[in-house]
Scaffold this motif. Structure first.
Motif, PDB file in Angstrom:
ATOM      1  N   GLY A 158       0.815  -1.208   0.000  1.00 27.78           N
ATOM      2  CA  GLY A 158       0.000   0.000   0.000  1.00 27.78           C
ATOM      3  C   GLY A 158       0.848   1.257   0.000  1.00 27.78           C
ATOM      4  N   ARG A 216       2.081   2.011  -3.430  1.00 28.55           N
ATOM      5  CA  ARG A 216       1.065   2.557  -4.337  1.00 28.55           C
ATOM      6  C   ARG A 216       0.902   4.056  -4.138  1.00 28.55           C
ATOM      7  N   SER A 220      -1.352   5.690  -2.427  1.00 26.88           N
ATOM      8  CA  SER A 220      -2.753   6.072  -2.624  1.00 26.88           C
ATOM      9  C   SER A 220      -3.400   6.630  -1.371  1.00 26.88           C
ATOM     10  N   ARG A 224      -5.461   5.390   3.539  1.00 21.43           N
ATOM     11  CA  ARG A 224      -6.347   4.229   3.482  1.00 21.43           C
ATOM     12  C   ARG A 224      -5.641   3.015   2.880  1.00 21.43           C
ATOM     13  N   SER A 225      -4.714   3.252   1.964  1.00 25.21           N
ATOM     14  CA  SER A 225      -4.033   2.136   1.291  1.00 25.21           C
ATOM     15  C   SER A 225      -3.020   1.446   2.199  1.00 25.21           C
ATOM     16  N   ARG A 281     -15.617  11.093  -1.533  1.00 25.30           N
ATOM     17  CA  ARG A 281     -15.520   9.646  -1.756  1.00 25.30           C
ATOM     18  C   ARG A 281     -16.878   8.971  -1.547  1.00 25.30           C
ATOM     19  N   ALA A 312     -13.241   1.507  -7.454  1.00 29.23           N
ATOM     20  CA  ALA A 312     -11.778   1.522  -7.486  1.00 29.23           C
ATOM     21  C   ALA A 312     -11.217   2.935  -7.408  1.00 29.23           C
ATOM     22  N   LEU A 313     -11.771   3.721  -6.501  1.00 31.22           N
ATOM     23  CA  LEU A 313     -11.316   5.101  -6.349  1.00 31.22           C
ATOM     24  C   LEU A 313      -9.913   5.147  -5.748  1.00 31.22           C
ATOM     25  N   THR A 314      -9.083   6.026  -6.277  1.00 32.81           N
ATOM     26  CA  THR A 314      -7.733   6.207  -5.774  1.00 32.81           C
ATOM     27  C   THR A 314      -7.593   7.598  -5.167  1.00 32.81           C
ATOM     28  N   ASP A 315      -6.487   7.795  -4.461  1.00 32.57           N
ATOM     29  CA  ASP A 315      -6.202   9.116  -3.906  1.00 32.57           C
ATOM     30  C   ASP A 315      -6.068  10.143  -5.024  1.00 32.57           C
ATOM     31  N   LYS A 316      -5.539   9.720  -6.170  1.00 35.74           N
ATOM     32  CA  LYS A 316      -5.400  10.621  -7.320  1.00 35.74           C
ATOM     33  C   LYS A 316      -6.766  11.105  -7.798  1.00 35.74           C
ATOM     34  N   HIS A 317      -7.747  10.187  -7.869  1.00 34.04           N
ATOM     35  CA  HIS A 317      -9.112  10.576  -8.248  1.00 34.04           C
ATOM     36  C   HIS A 317      -9.656  11.626  -7.291  1.00 34.04           C
TER      37      HIS A 317
END
Length: 324
Positions: free
Chosen positions: A133, A136, A138, A141-142, A261, A271-276
């Motif tokens: 994690g 990644r 992200s 949370r990751s 979110r 599949a939401l990411t921190d970037k989104h």
């Protein structure tokens, strides 16, 4: 009757504590035949009122059916009320490791018949999960790692080293199955286990796996508080299909992005990411007339897009390539 030897007692105490905390009476154990799940199965059969074993045969190696049946027979010998072999078909989407995991969890979820499923994840698995994690990038949370109870999945051994489960099998006089995939450098987790974590332990003077697990626990606890604050705020403002920017723009970023979110998930995003989340957040706090942000979700041949319109965030389904 299990021998009262050091490793077996340590595993039993971990399982007993988990069962007392989560009131696990009728449980299922996911048994692979490896050391972790064998030690867990033996301990669970000794500590719980009734235990069923589920063995997943992925069919990825010659002789896998025989290995699965041997594991099932051993579960009964260890005191399980019953043992069932689940044969699955593993796809290819997302790579072999992800596809096998998806097939395994789907089969276990179908066969558990409402019971909690105990998994043999150890402290070492937790450390690997946190490192993956972290790589990644992200967001917090990751790197929360795995919970000891994430219904219907229970993980009593998250505070127990894999070395202890292996020692427990020695004390029981049983030889665990060694999955060839667990030694293949083609899998990132294997390299973390065989190369990265031992190096970190050596360089940093030991205790790295436990430190990573503690960090994950602390972040998860902090995150749960922020999630609760965001959920309460969303319940008060999130009744429409659009999200009112003025209602959340003054909130701290950690709360604001959590509200976003929740809103996106409610709208079908996946599949939401921190970037989104940061890109959508920019539509509110760094508005320069930029276009919409594509997020994961939608139907085949389409994508979900978040845009800013008239002081609100909107979520629309547009034809075109799905977001990554």
């Amino acid at each position: 009757m299990l021998p009262e030897t050091p490793a077996i007692l340590q595993v039993r105490l971990a399982v007993r504590a988990w069962l007392e905390l989560h009131r696990g009476d009728d449980v299922v154990v996911a048994l692979s035949g490896g050391a972790d799940s064998l030690a867990l199965t033996a301990a669970a059969a000794a500590e719980a009122d009734r235990v069923r074993a589920l063995v997943v045969d992925h069919g990825l190696q010659d002789g896998s059916a025989a290995v699965a049946q041997q594991a099932a027979d051993r579960a009964v010998q260890l005191g399980c009320a019953s043992a069932e072999v689940l044969t699955v078909q593993v796809g290819t989407e997302g790579g072999l490791e992800a596809a096998a995991r998806r097939a395994r969890y789907d089969a276990l979820d179908t066969a558990r018949a409402g019971a909690t499923v105990l998994l043999g994840h150890t402290l070492d698995d937790q450390a690997e999960t946190v490192l993956l994690g972290l790589a990644r990038g992200s967001g917090a949370r990751s790197i929360w790692g795995m919970r000891d109870y994430d219904p219907p999945w229970g993980r009593p051994l998250l505070g127990t080293h894999a070395a202890t489960t292996r020692a427990a099998c020695v004390e029981l006089g049983i030889e665990p199955h060694e999955d060839p995939h667990n030694d293949s450098p083609d899998f990132t987790r294997v390299r973390l286990r065989r190369e990265v974590l031992p190096l970190l332990e050596d360089v940093l003077g030991g205790g790295v796996a436990a430190a990573l697990a503690r960090t994950a626990d602390q972040l998860r606890e902090d995150g749960a508080v922020l999630d609760a604050i965001a959920a309460d705020l969303f319940d008060r403002i999130g009744h429409g299909s659009d999200l009112d920017i003025d209602a959340i723009i003054a909130e701290p970023a950690a709360v604001r992005r959590r509200v976003v979110r929740l809103w996106l998930l409610k709208g079908g995003a996946k599949a939401l990411t921190d970037k989104h989340l940061r890109a959508v957040d920019d539509l509110m706090v760094r508005w320069r007339g930029q276009g919409g942000v594509a997020v994961g979700g939608g139907m085949p041949g389409s994508r979900l897009v978040t845009s800013r319109r008239h002081g609100k965030l909107t979520l629309t389904l547009e034809k075109g390539r799905a977001a990554n």
